[in-house]
Scaffold this motif. Structure first.
Motif, PDB file in Angstrom:
ATOM      1  N   GLU A   9      31.608  45.467  50.463  1.00 36.95           N
ATOM      2  CA  GLU A   9      32.820  44.800  51.485  1.00 36.95           C
ATOM      3  C   GLU A   9      33.471  44.154  50.280  1.00 36.95           C
ATOM      4  O   GLU A   9      34.899  43.981  50.416  1.00 36.95           O
ATOM      5  N   GLY A  10      32.943  43.540  49.228  1.00 39.36           N
ATOM      6  CA  GLY A  10      33.724  42.942  48.446  1.00 39.36           C
ATOM      7  C   GLY A  10      33.563  43.779  46.840  1.00 39.36           C
ATOM      8  O   GLY A  10      32.762  44.451  46.710  1.00 39.36           O
ATOM      9  N   LEU A  58      44.363  45.695  42.915  1.00 39.04           N
ATOM     10  CA  LEU A  58      44.172  45.324  43.990  1.00 39.04           C
ATOM     11  C   LEU A  58      44.361  46.247  44.946  1.00 39.04           C
ATOM     12  O   LEU A  58      43.614  46.517  46.170  1.00 39.04           O
ATOM     13  N   ASP A  59      45.479  46.746  44.930  1.00 41.61           N
ATOM     14  CA  ASP A  59      45.842  48.124  45.864  1.00 41.61           C
ATOM     15  C   ASP A  59      44.831  49.249  45.869  1.00 41.61           C
ATOM     16  O   ASP A  59      44.561  49.710  46.777  1.00 41.61           O
ATOM     17  N   MET A  80      41.700  49.033  45.200  1.00 41.40           N
ATOM     18  CA  MET A  80      40.581  48.420  45.694  1.00 41.40           C
ATOM     19  C   MET A  80      40.669  48.329  47.241  1.00 41.40           C
ATOM     20  O   MET A  80      39.844  48.843  47.978  1.00 41.40           O
ATOM     21  N   ALA A  81      41.863  47.899  47.727  1.00 41.57           N
ATOM     22  CA  ALA A  81      41.891  47.867  49.098  1.00 41.57           C
ATOM     23  C   ALA A  81      42.045  49.355  49.633  1.00 41.57           C
ATOM     24  O   ALA A  81      41.384  49.609  50.899  1.00 41.57           O
ATOM     25  N   ILE A 110      37.808  48.175  50.096  1.00 33.42           N
ATOM     26  CA  ILE A 110      37.311  46.713  49.635  1.00 33.42           C
ATOM     27  C   ILE A 110      37.977  45.670  50.365  1.00 33.42           C
ATOM     28  O   ILE A 110      39.332  45.590  50.566  1.00 33.42           O
ATOM     29  N   ARG A 111      37.142  44.747  50.974  1.00 30.93           N
ATOM     30  CA  ARG A 111      37.974  43.639  51.830  1.00 30.93           C
ATOM     31  C   ARG A 111      38.585  42.692  51.133  1.00 30.93           C
ATOM     32  O   ARG A 111      39.569  41.875  51.409  1.00 30.93           O
ATOM     33  N   TYR A 112      37.823  42.293  49.936  1.00 34.40           N
ATOM     34  CA  TYR A 112      37.877  40.856  49.435  1.00 34.40           C
ATOM     35  C   TYR A 112      37.382  40.889  47.851  1.00 34.40           C
ATOM     36  O   TYR A 112      36.707  41.699  47.452  1.00 34.40           O
ATOM     37  N   THR A 113      38.125  40.032  47.108  1.00 30.67           N
ATOM     38  CA  THR A 113      37.845  39.776  45.738  1.00 30.67           C
ATOM     39  C   THR A 113      37.674  38.276  45.630  1.00 30.67           C
ATOM     40  O   THR A 113      38.119  37.446  46.336  1.00 30.67           O
ATOM     41  N   SER A 150      46.457  45.233  52.467  1.00 30.20           N
ATOM     42  CA  SER A 150      46.196  43.792  52.101  1.00 30.20           C
ATOM     43  C   SER A 150      44.648  43.657  51.576  1.00 30.20           C
ATOM     44  O   SER A 150      43.709  44.493  52.022  1.00 30.20           O
ATOM     45  N   ILE A 151      44.551  42.525  50.957  1.00 30.25           N
ATOM     46  CA  ILE A 151      43.073  42.336  50.419  1.00 30.25           C
ATOM     47  C   ILE A 151      42.788  40.868  50.603  1.00 30.25           C
ATOM     48  O   ILE A 151      43.746  40.048  50.417  1.00 30.25           O
TER      49      ILE A 151
END
Length: 791
Positions: A147-148, A161-162, A164-165, A169-172, A213-214
């Motif tokens: 998830e992260g 971040l882009d 990862m999303a 991936i939901r969060y960092t 988004s993330i």
């Protein structure tokens, strides 16, 4: 909902020799073989069974901290744990499964960029691979999608971040000073964030250029600093109070107090830090108004109500953004405040030159061989995870070259993919983090670059090494032993490089001692041997053939090999292309085989050519023989020494030392036998003290600790037999005479695990079962000896 989340970033850099796939001996980690071993003993293992003590200092409870905190599962560390400490690796995987039950299906582990690259400094294709490989590695280990994802050094940019999303991936997690501005979702204007004063007790939405988004969690910087650099871990209760006291006075809205530190803080950087963490977690779990959580669970229950803009090209460990990994910004470890970091720029330029030169040529060469070079690169992580097994390689080519590919083409593809893997490893952040280009992290990234350049030369005809060294000549060195980075490269990088013939030579050397070569042990090479001429361990000589195949590249060769060993400084190893078998017989029958090898084999290695790892392996094998030799000399001289003593004639100093050694050896023998007669041990210990003999207490303690663990395993396997428990009590009583330093971590874990049987046996003893009563008494004594509370 008021919740607390503690995040630990568990990470070690890749330390394996790039040619062998195994970590070499690191003297600075002594008494351990290497730093992975040492940090595992001090941190990763203790956190799987952290002690909570009662008021009397007895172990009351063992806690697997991984099941209650949020933690980074860094691929380079977890790959090493899987191979070298499967018990600890398995305990961590179990903890993640347990955490899913505790936290509503959300696991405690999160993913990490594959090998800790500073993402804003990476090329887009490498960023993509770091994310893709990090996700695949995680899923293969934990059996679920992450998830992260942790960004190396929290170094952030929007492109990363882009990516990862896009990978799901939901969060960092970021540092508070990395927030540039915030606003409520739906509002137009942004509120600037000065000096990292962002509200950290809530998640934020970060909108991305792709339309995705993330979520971002900005951790509490003050508490995190006090954990990492202050004294907050000196008291677990105070640690818990600090966390639960960080909520606002407004009770009408949900809040998350969360911190993030290097997880090595809990035990490695701070001794007993894992115990403070365990106690803190228990205190929070007992709190009526606060609960423990992990980021995924909190995000599900309380999605962001605000969005944030991040400060790009910033990190958590450099006040100047990301300059620590490319320039002389002044950030350093603090150990050498006067040292220059001017070497960082040239090293970064050298690494980027290799990256940028290799990438387009590699893609061009892969294009006619595989259906889609980018997909093949993404899937290459499966080869790594499977150790390049024949089955996995076959499946890889069935997918990526469905029309068929010959052996030469397969080798070319594998070599190109391995060159690209090494080119990613050479960008690992630790290469620039510390104070000098002579540091292990910097040497390691140069070794990966060397391996990438070697493969580029072999497969593409692309020679990058001359330019690479030119950059290093501009890198000044703080260590007075070197002038420039080029000298460091010559001294510390080039000797680590090996080819197939050198592996064959090493295989012969290891075979003399019945050992497996690290290249074969790592799984990176398939090594087949045939030793038609071989003597026993007393006279170490060996002759035969060695076939070496690199699983990673497909390169393969057969060699005639011979080795003679007559002392650590008298080693001769020969390697050549396969020839007539008569040459073996010539060497074998010669009265001076060591002298014959140089004339028979085209490549010859002697003691001066051995690596530190080879010396370490051989020395470990022959060291016990030194003690045996000394003991034999004493036995041969004992009668004469006794006569001298009877006649009142002072024995020579050598004889006194022999006598001291013999007594120490008898102590060792008694401990290894389980001290069947404590009276004899006590009497001998008294002699040793009276004669001011100084035995090796550390070695004696290690022997006693090993025996205690061995016997306790037997006790756990035979739960109604008191004999093993009685032996443990004897050993501990004898160990206290000096006293010996005992390593009891594993033994205590076993003892705690037996407490359930103790309760059942105690109940049987209360009903008159005499055998159970004896066992209960024996277990109680052992538990007291080991510091474990049983009731």
């Amino acid at each position: 909902m008021r919740a607390v989340c503690i995040h630990g970033h568990f990470y070690q850099p890749p330390r394996e020799n790039p040619w062998l796939g195994e970590v070499g001996v690191q003297r600075s980690a002594a008494p351990y073989h290497d730093w992975n071993e040492r940090v595992t003993a001090e941190c990763y293992a203790p956190n799987t069974a952290a002690r909570i003590l009662d008021d009397d200092g007895m172990i009351e409870e063992l806690v697997n901290n991984y099941a209650r905190i949020s933690f980074t599962a860094a691929p380079t560390l977890f790959a090493w744990l899987e191979r070298h400490r499967p018990d600890i690796y398995g305990a961590i995987l179990d903890a993640d499964r347990e955490s899913r039950e505790r936290y509503g299906g959300h696991g405690s582990a999160i993913a990490c960029c594959y090998n800790h690259v500073i993402m804003p400094l990476a090329a887009r294709r490498d960023k993509h691979t770091q994310v893709a490989w990090g996700v695949r590695d995680f899923a293969s280990r934990f059996g679920r999608e992450p998830e992260g994802m942790w960004l190396s050094e929290t170094a952030v940019d929007i492109e990363s971040l882009d990516l990862m999303a896009a990978a799901g991936i939901r969060y960092t997690v970021l540092a508070p000073h990395q927030a540039a501005g915030v606003r409520a979702i739906g509002e137009e204007g942004w509120t600037d964030i000065p000096d990292g004063r962002v509200e950290t007790r809530m998640p934020y939405l970060c909108r991305l250029p792709s339309g995705g988004s993330i979520a971002v969690f900005f951790y509490d910087g003050a508490i995190s600093r006090d954990v990492a650099f202050g004294d907050l871990l000196s008291d677990g209760r105070r640690f818990a109070d600090r966390l639960t006291g960080a909520f606002s006075r407004e009770r009408g809205r949900p809040e998350l107090v969360h911190i993030a530190t290097d997880a090595e803080t809990y035990g490695h950087h701070r001794e007993f830090g894992e115990m403070a963490l365990a106690y803190c977690l228990r205190e929070i779990e007992a709190h009526r108004d606060v609960r423990l959580t992990v980021y995924g669970e909190y995000l599900d229950v309380h999605p962001p109500t605000h969005e944030a803009a991040v400060c790009e090209r910033t990190s958590w460990s450099c006040a100047h953004g990301i300059e620590r990994w490319r320039g002389e910004c002044g950030c350093h470890s603090g150990l050498h405040p006067g040292w220059s970091q001017a070497w960082r720029g040239p090293l970064r330029e050298a690494i980027e030159m290799v990256r940028d030169a290799l990438a387009p040529r590699s893609e061009e060469a892969l294009t006619p061989l595989v259906r889609d070079p980018a997909e093949a690169r993404d899937d290459a992580v499966d080869l790594v995870l499977a150790g390049w097994s024949d089955e996995c390689v076959a499946a890889f080519f069935a997918r990526h070259a469905p029309g068929g590919i010959d052996a030469e083409g397969r080798q070319r593809v594998l070599s190109l993919l391995e060159a690209e893997r090494q080119a990613m490893l050479m960008q690992t952040s630790c290469g620039w983090f510390f104070d000098d280009i002579t540091e292990p992290g910097s040497v390691q990234v140069m070794r990966h670059a060397k391996r990438a350049m070697d493969l580029a030369r072999q497969v593409l005809g692309l020679d990058l090494e001359v330019r690479f060294v030119e950059f290093l000549r501009r890198a000044p060195v703080n260590d007075p032993g070197y002038a420039t980075g080029a000298e460091v490269y010559d001294a510390l990088v080039l000797p680590a490089a090996v080819d197939l013939s050198r592996i064959a030579a090493g295989t012969a050397l290891y075979a003399l001692f019945g050992l497996e070569h690290p290249a074969a042990a790592s799984g990176m090479y398939a090594v087949g041997v045939d030793w038609p001429y071989r003597l026993n361990a007393k006279e170490r000589r060996i002759l035969g053939t060695v076939r070496v195949r690199s699983r990673a590249t497909g390169e393969e060769a057969l060699f005639d090999t011979g080795a003679c060993f007559s002392g650590i400084d008298r080693v001769v190893i020969g390697v050549r292309e396969p020839g007539a078998g008569e040459a073996f017989r010539t060497v074998w029958d010669n009265s001076d085989p060591a002298g014959t090898i140089p004339g028979t084999f085209s490549r010859v290695y002697t003691a001066s050519d051995l690596s530190d790892e080879e010396r370490w392996a051989v020395a470990r094998e022959i060291a016990p023989g030194i003690g045996d030799t000394v003991s034999r000399v004493y036995r041969d001289s004992a009668a004469l020494i006794g006569v001298l003593d009877d006649l009142g004639i002072p024995a020579p100093g050598a004889a006194v030392r022999l006598q001291a050694h013999a007594r120490a050896e008898r102590l060792f023998a008694m401990l290894k036998e389980g001290c069947p007669d404590p009276g004899r041990f006590f009497a001998l210990a008294e002699e040793v003290r009276r004669e001011s003999i100084e035995p090796d207490l550390a070695a004696l303690g290690e022997a006693a600790s090993r025996r205690i663990t061995l016997v306790l395993r037997a006790a756990a396997a035979r739960p109604d037999d008191p004999a093993p428990l009685e032996e443990v009590s004897r050993i501990v009583r004898c160990a206290k005479v000096f006293p010996l330093p005992l390593a009891l971590w594993e033994s205590q874990n076993i003892c705690v695990g037996m407490r359930g049987h103790y309760a059942e046996a105690r109940e049987r003893a209360g009903r008159g079962d005499g055998g159970a009563g004896r066992w209960v008494e024996a277990f109680g004594r052992v538990a007291a000896c080991l510091g474990v509370r049983v009731t």
